[in-house]
Each structure stands twice: as structure tokens, then as C-alpha cells.
Design an enzyme around this catalytic site. Sequence first.
Site, PDB file in Angstrom:
ATOM      1  N   THR A   9       0.877  -1.168   0.000  1.00 14.45           N
ATOM      2  CA  THR A   9       0.000   0.000   0.000  1.00 14.45           C
ATOM      3  C   THR A   9       0.913   1.217   0.000  1.00 14.45           C
ATOM      4  O   THR A   9       2.094   1.101   0.308  1.00 14.45           O
ATOM      5  CB  THR A   9      -0.897  -0.044   1.256  1.00 14.45           C
ATOM      6  N   GLU A  50      -7.630  -7.449  -3.427  1.00 15.44           N
ATOM      7  CA  GLU A  50      -8.223  -6.907  -2.208  1.00 15.44           C
ATOM      8  C   GLU A  50      -9.235  -7.820  -1.539  1.00 15.44           C
ATOM      9  O   GLU A  50      -9.466  -7.729  -0.333  1.00 15.44           O
ATOM     10  CB  GLU A  50      -8.893  -5.558  -2.505  1.00 15.44           C
ATOM     11  N   ASP A  93      -8.838  -9.612   1.779  1.00 10.43           N
ATOM     12  CA  ASP A  93      -9.020  -8.947   3.066  1.00 10.43           C
ATOM     13  C   ASP A  93     -10.282  -9.421   3.780  1.00 10.43           C
ATOM     14  O   ASP A  93     -10.471  -9.136   4.968  1.00 10.43           O
ATOM     15  CB  ASP A  93      -9.090  -7.427   2.882  1.00 10.43           C
ATOM     16  N   SER A 145     -10.796  -2.770   5.751  1.00 12.11           N
ATOM     17  CA  SER A 145      -9.442  -2.282   5.517  1.00 12.11           C
ATOM     18  C   SER A 145      -8.886  -1.687   6.802  1.00 12.11           C
ATOM     19  O   SER A 145      -9.632  -1.333   7.721  1.00 12.11           O
ATOM     20  CB  SER A 145      -9.446  -1.209   4.422  1.00 12.11           C
ATOM     21  N   GLY A 196      -0.538  -2.825   5.760  1.00 10.88           N
ATOM     22  CA  GLY A 196      -1.552  -3.774   6.204  1.00 10.88           C
ATOM     23  C   GLY A 196      -2.143  -3.338   7.531  1.00 10.88           C
ATOM     24  O   GLY A 196      -2.375  -2.149   7.777  1.00 10.88           O
TER      25      GLY A 196
END
Length: 615
Positions: free
Chosen positions: A425, A464, A467, A491, A513
Amino acid sequence: MRRRPARVLSLLTALGAVGALTAAAGPGTAPATGSAEPPPKSPVAVGNGGAVSSVDPDASAAGIEVLRRGGNAVDAAVATAAALGVTEPYSAGVGGGGYFVYYDAGSGRVHTLDGRERAPLSAGEDLFLEDGEPIPFADAVTSGLSVGTPGTPATWEEALDAWGSTSLRTALRPAERLARDGFTVDETFRDQTAANEDRFRDFPASAELFLPGGELPEVGSTLRNPDLARTYQRLGREGADAMYEGELARDVVRTVRTPPVAPDAEREVRAGDLRMADLRDYGVRDQKPTRIGYRGLDVYGMAPSSSGGTTVGEALNILERYEGGDGARADAGAGGSAGERERLHRYIEASRIAFADRGRWVGDPEHADVPTRGLLSQRYADSRGCLIQDDKALTSPLAPGDPRHPEDCGDGGKAAPLTYEGESTTHLTTADKWGNVVSYTLTIEQTGGSGITVPDRGFLLNNELTDFSFAPADPDVPDPNLPGPGKRPRSSMSPTIALENGEPAFALGSPGGSTIITTVLQTVLNHVDRGMPLHEAIAAPRASQRNTEQTELEPGLWDSPVRAELEALGHSFKANPEIGAATGVQRLDDGRWLAAAEKTRRGGGSARVLDPSDS
């Protein structure tokens, strides 16, 4: 006069280090993008006219270029993010999503955009189950199953339409030029490519782009991405709709539903069920930020689907009960410190408690009953904070409380496990001469995302959806983060803006993360309670406790005597060489901006101001 942490004022007289670092960054007006030689890096810059901070010098230069041409903080944020899609393609890009927090100087209000990826409309709770069992995590990552509908292009356009001063086409031009002309490969980029080499070789489009000539790119070589340049041209010409309708959208859907795997690949790559209807149905959420008060500051963050705002906010509320929170009171300088052991102990415990509540309660509020107001209430924080004992550590996994019915030191059932979140990220922070500020975190999840590049389009697709919880940890305990049709996975991204008396005090965020939350929390505490200037607060060694058995420590704390003191209280630790990679901006009392980035993490960041000054 606005209150500032005591040590911030000393920054104005301690010009030796800052002046040298600012000078090393070079003039803010120097053209940078589109050249093979990147602009120099600096972790701190001070000056006027606006500021940009990111992990990459070419990306920060793109934002400065937009500010120099009269753009505002939103324009600069989009330009910087697009450039990161070129130079940090394993961390961000148009194939991913993110969260955008904006302070509008004209109205004094903070706005947020939830540009998180969504599951296909056909997805059910069994998305990652086969024969009733979760598939291996690595198999889920490198697959079409893990790809959510991208939200980044829609976020850029939404932000520019609402608050920007330029068009998407203009904001993308520096990044388009950078993709066409190329950027210089550094050690971090080569290392990340090497970590993905086996995956990339299984996808011809990824191998062609990131393994030029079939080999890892050499440090110092120039990497070009003409396909991405053309994609940016198309987005500039047609708008974000190009990603959600038409030829580009069909290419994305085709790639997810029929992953283009090399004929000799032995990897099993599962297909996803993304459809054109999923892209057409996608929308960015314009929603209220989270807000809590801490030491006279109003701290704003991202509401669910992100857990960043609620978890950082709850932990700060817990620490509010202590004199000076985790250390010296902000307006008391170094006096009154509770000591490093007490400071770290309380920070670790507050984070442990907040993560216990995050795991039980936070998910996509359109699909789950998320008690956001309760999680952020001071009453609830006080009911949970009473668990902290100064002479004894709590143990994990800690059970959550119930914010709907707070009870002193009570719990709300069985603890939820920490779900894995990829650390690939990135975060950027911008400000302009009018006082507008943007804190923007964006991602494609794993380092390298799904590993799948859309052929002829120049960008990786996200993973994604990993997650989500693959299955309930306990069938008797509701899990708000199971997959569902059109659902956004939870998230940890925590873009944050703090105001004092209605004006920006500082803004920051980080990748990493689930360690994003602890990085932002600890940096806020370093800055506000310990009085560190923002660049020092970012550089300080980190600890990360996320309701797990062991707390992770960077070397600066692992090698410190305080570790043994905390172990005597019952804490257990493991070493982590690097936690997070933050960037931020700070408004100084004289009206100038301080831009701050990492000194060494991820190879160091790039802090820039439009008009550097030394005094």
C-alpha cells in the site's frame, strides 16, 4: 496562536539539520518528472506555497509540478497518486482502490471518499471455500477470485469534480509523461520485483512489463510503461467511465474471468466472476469522517469500510484518560513524563483493546451493523480502558467489548482472529497555499497485487478480496467481514487529518496492512504527547500490537533496555525490521508547511515544498 507540541517550536531555531535536509531536496520548482534521473530524496522540507510527501521522489515531483502551475491540494494528490501508479506499481495503481480524506479551507470541513474495491455482485460467503474448506491463502491471492472492482479511477474523478481546480486529463499528464519516458529503478523496486518473479513469469503481460528481456531490472536502469501511458491518456480523454464501461472495462473483466496464464505455468490460477455489471454498478461513497477529540485536537479519519478511523480513534480515547496520554503532556514539554516503559505499555494495551473491538464489530456498513458511534464514544473507551493495569500486561487474544451496551471492563464474547492484509500500500499527503489538505492512502493489497497485469493496459489488478474473512472463526460469533455481493472488505487504511481551532495542525497516513493503524496511532502520540516535530515522530522506532500473542518491535526498541522492562510486565515480543512507511504534513505557527517522510524505511521517502525556506 495555535498550540503546538513544545518541540515543534524548537524546529524554527534548530535549522542546522532541517536546513541541510531542505537544501538537499533541491528547489521545489525544478522540473523532475519524465527524466531518467530521479529528483533527490529528503525526509523533511519546510517552506511556503504548498507541500507534497510520498514514498517516491518522482511522484512527489509530479504533485509539486501541479502546485507550481496553480493547482490545489486535490489536484496535486491525484497527480502524485497517478505517478505512484508508475513508480510504485506493486503498491498502487488504477487496478486498486483507497481512501481519500480532504480538509476544505474554505468551509473548514473535512470530507472523505471511500474508493474501496467491491466484491462481484455474484459473490457469497463461500467465495473462498471449496468443499466447505478455505482454499490456501496464496492460491486465493494469485487468482481472479481475489480481484475486486477497482475504485481508484472513480476516486480521482470524484475528488477533482468536487474539490479540484483542474481536469482529470491535466492531473494525469505528469504521470503519463513519466510512464512514457520511464523512471530509474532503485533497490526497493528490484527487491520487490524479485519477490514476485515466480508469479510474474506465469503471466506473460506481467513478465513482459516487469522482467524486461526476461530478467530482473537492474538498479539504475530505466523502466518504461508505454501501455500505462496510453491508459492514462484514455482516462484523461474519456474520464473514469473508461474503467467502468467500454473497451478498457471489457479488458479488465476478460482478464479476471480468464486469467492470461503462460502455457508452461504449473500454477493453478482460479478464475473470478467479475462482470461488466459490477463495473457499471460501482460508486465511490462520499461519507462522513470519523471524529474524536484528543488533547484539544479534532482528529478525523476514515469511517467503515475502513477500520482505521474507529480503531485509531478508540485507542486515542482510551489514552485520553492518562495525564499526557502515553508520555509528557503536549503543552508541558519534557516535564511530567510517565517514563518510556509506562508510555509504551499503555500504547500497546490501548492498541490491543481497540483491535479486539475492530475484529468483532467492523465491516462494510452497507452489509453489517457496525456500531461506529459506540466504538468512538468516550464512555465506551473508558469502559474498555479500565482493563489496563500499569503493573501487568494483558494477554491476547483479548475478547471484544460491546459498544452498544458498555460495561466497565466487560467483554462481548469470543475474540476474532487477525485477518491477514498485504502491506503493498502507499500513502501521500498534500497541502496548498490556501490551506487545503489531502491525506490519501491507496493500494492493490499484496506486494504486486494479484500478480496479473491487464494485457496492453500496463497495470496490475488488485487482490483486495483476500481482506475478507475466508470463513467464520466461530460459527456462534457473527463476523462482519465475510464476503458478500457488492461488499467492500474491511481495511486498515488510516488517512488522518487533525485540526486545531478549525485549522489544519497535521495530516498523515501509512502503508503496512494492519500495522497501518498502529503506525498512525504511534506517530500521533509521538507528535502530540511527546512533542516531536512530525518528521521525528515518523522516524522514531515503532511497536505494533494487534491483539496477537506477540507485539512486533523494530530494532530501535528491540535493542533497547525498555524491552526487558516490558517483558517483566508480561509482554511478549518478536522482531520486525520495518513497520510502515508514513508520510505527512504539518502546519507551523508561522504559516509555513513542513512536509515529512520516512528517513530510511522503504528506502526513504520524498518530502517536498513548493518554495523551500531555511528560516
